[in-house]
Design a protein around this motif. Sequence first.
Motif, PDB file in Angstrom:
ATOM      1  N   ASP A 287       0.829  -1.197   0.000  1.00 19.14           N
ATOM      2  CA  ASP A 287       0.000   0.000   0.000  1.00 19.14           C
ATOM      3  C   ASP A 287       0.872   1.259   0.000  1.00 19.14           C
ATOM      4  O   ASP A 287       1.607   1.521   0.957  1.00 19.14           O
ATOM      5  CB  ASP A 287      -0.891  -0.005   1.250  1.00 19.14           C
ATOM      6  N   PRO A 288       0.809   2.072  -1.055  1.00 22.30           N
ATOM      7  CA  PRO A 288       1.663   3.265  -1.135  1.00 22.30           C
ATOM      8  C   PRO A 288       1.275   4.361  -0.150  1.00 22.30           C
ATOM      9  O   PRO A 288       2.028   5.314   0.055  1.00 22.30           O
ATOM     10  CB  PRO A 288       1.479   3.732  -2.575  1.00 22.30           C
ATOM     11  N   TYR A 289       0.090   4.238   0.458  1.00 16.69           N
ATOM     12  CA  TYR A 289      -0.371   5.251   1.405  1.00 16.69           C
ATOM     13  C   TYR A 289      -0.086   4.881   2.864  1.00 16.69           C
ATOM     14  O   TYR A 289      -0.412   5.644   3.765  1.00 16.69           O
ATOM     15  CB  TYR A 289      -1.876   5.489   1.218  1.00 16.69           C
ATOM     16  N   ASP A 290       0.513   3.710   3.070  1.00 18.30           N
ATOM     17  CA  ASP A 290       0.823   3.226   4.410  1.00 18.30           C
ATOM     18  C   ASP A 290       2.178   3.779   4.854  1.00 18.30           C
ATOM     19  O   ASP A 290       3.215   3.422   4.300  1.00 18.30           O
ATOM     20  CB  ASP A 290       0.843   1.694   4.407  1.00 18.30           C
ATOM     21  N   ASP A 291       2.174   4.655   5.856  1.00 17.48           N
ATOM     22  CA  ASP A 291       3.417   5.245   6.345  1.00 17.48           C
ATOM     23  C   ASP A 291       4.399   4.189   6.832  1.00 17.48           C
ATOM     24  O   ASP A 291       5.617   4.354   6.699  1.00 17.48           O
ATOM     25  CB  ASP A 291       3.138   6.227   7.488  1.00 17.48           C
ATOM     26  N   ASN A 292       3.872   3.119   7.397  1.00 14.72           N
ATOM     27  CA  ASN A 292       4.737   2.048   7.897  1.00 14.72           C
ATOM     28  C   ASN A 292       5.501   1.373   6.762  1.00 14.72           C
ATOM     29  O   ASN A 292       6.685   1.033   6.897  1.00 14.72           O
ATOM     30  CB  ASN A 292       3.905   1.013   8.663  1.00 14.72           C
ATOM     31  N   VAL A 293       4.849   1.201   5.616  1.00 18.61           N
ATOM     32  CA  VAL A 293       5.504   0.626   4.433  1.00 18.61           C
ATOM     33  C   VAL A 293       6.644   1.535   3.985  1.00 18.61           C
ATOM     34  O   VAL A 293       7.765   1.083   3.714  1.00 18.61           O
ATOM     35  CB  VAL A 293       4.488   0.441   3.278  1.00 18.61           C
TER      36      VAL A 293
END
Length: 405
Positions: A287-293
Amino acid sequence: VTPSFLDNFGKNHKKNGVYVNERTEAMHAEMERLRNEANETGSLLFEREIMVKALGPWSGYERGDLNNLSLNGNGGSSNKSPLVVCFGEMLIDFVPTVNGVSLAEAPSFKKAPGGAPANVAVCLAKLGGSSAFIGKVGEDEFGFMLANILKENKVNNSGVRFDPCARTALAFVTLREDGEREFLFFRNPSADMLFKESELDVNLVKKAAIFHYGSISLIEEPCRSTHLAAMEIAKKAGSLLSYDPNLRLPLWPSEDAARTEIMSIWNQADIIKISEDEISFLTKGDDPYDDNVVMTKLFHPNLRLLLVSEGKAGCRYYTKQFKGRVSGVKVKPVDTTGAGDAFVGAILYRLASDLNLFQDENRLREALFFANACGALTVTEKGAIPALPTKEALEKFMAEETKNE
């Protein structure tokens, strides 16, 4: 600053049997203190900044005057901002004169200079910054035209090389109704791919406060080795390394090859700009919107600033201390070609004059609004370089946007 200048800067006195200029001695002591302070706090200071700070307290030399001092041995003065050197490809974009048709259906095309690193260099110069471009074009009419366009836009083109055997790269760009693009490239091989390490302007690379590059120059040898050599030279010279992968999958032999090469130089960059699509690609679908990623898979220990461009929505920013989002500026898009490069050029323009910008969140957010506005204004016209705004045009646009909020 020459020794004779410093000798006239204060009175001489005798120390250990040798005449010493008292203010010169004090200045050197202050410079050493500033260096130690910068090392302890992790701040980034160039020798010129240290000298300006060290000389500043003495009467007769206001800070504004000191900013114009030249630190080279040739004398004279310079009020140029720190140099940003952009390395990579420059080419001709052929853009349909009407939107929403295939290449075969397009009635005609408008030619426009392009290539992400070149776009960034021109953006910087048009905003009033100091920039240079290093790359290779064909010894043909298009190549000469591109080198001249750099010069006309006040970009240092002394690092441009001309290949007598290979042609300048061409790209046909299809514009959909929403202004987004599809590409068809002609480079089999093009001159930029044949850039040799022996042709590299090493002295120009060493002058960079910021050395900026993409990933297209990693696809083929000998350009790949030249790219890596330039990065190493810049890093050793104390430059900040700025990386925008600018993924163009049709140019790569495979997705795996693209992912491997793009990530092979990832951990060397101080500043990285990526898009949402590039996050998904590099993380194999996360997920490109996941800060954790973003923080666990893309933010590396030496990175000072990671930027995620989100098109009309704006951008996200990540540092070791803070993270956040800055909203975009709404416009009616005509052609999104060069929008990301305009964003990069604008933020590098601000960083070049404030190299510790990423340590202050308020100043960073203001600079990112400036960059978002630059990208937005660029999409209101066709082509990349022709659409890049001047600082005056951008400031007028920003003032109108602020008034309308």
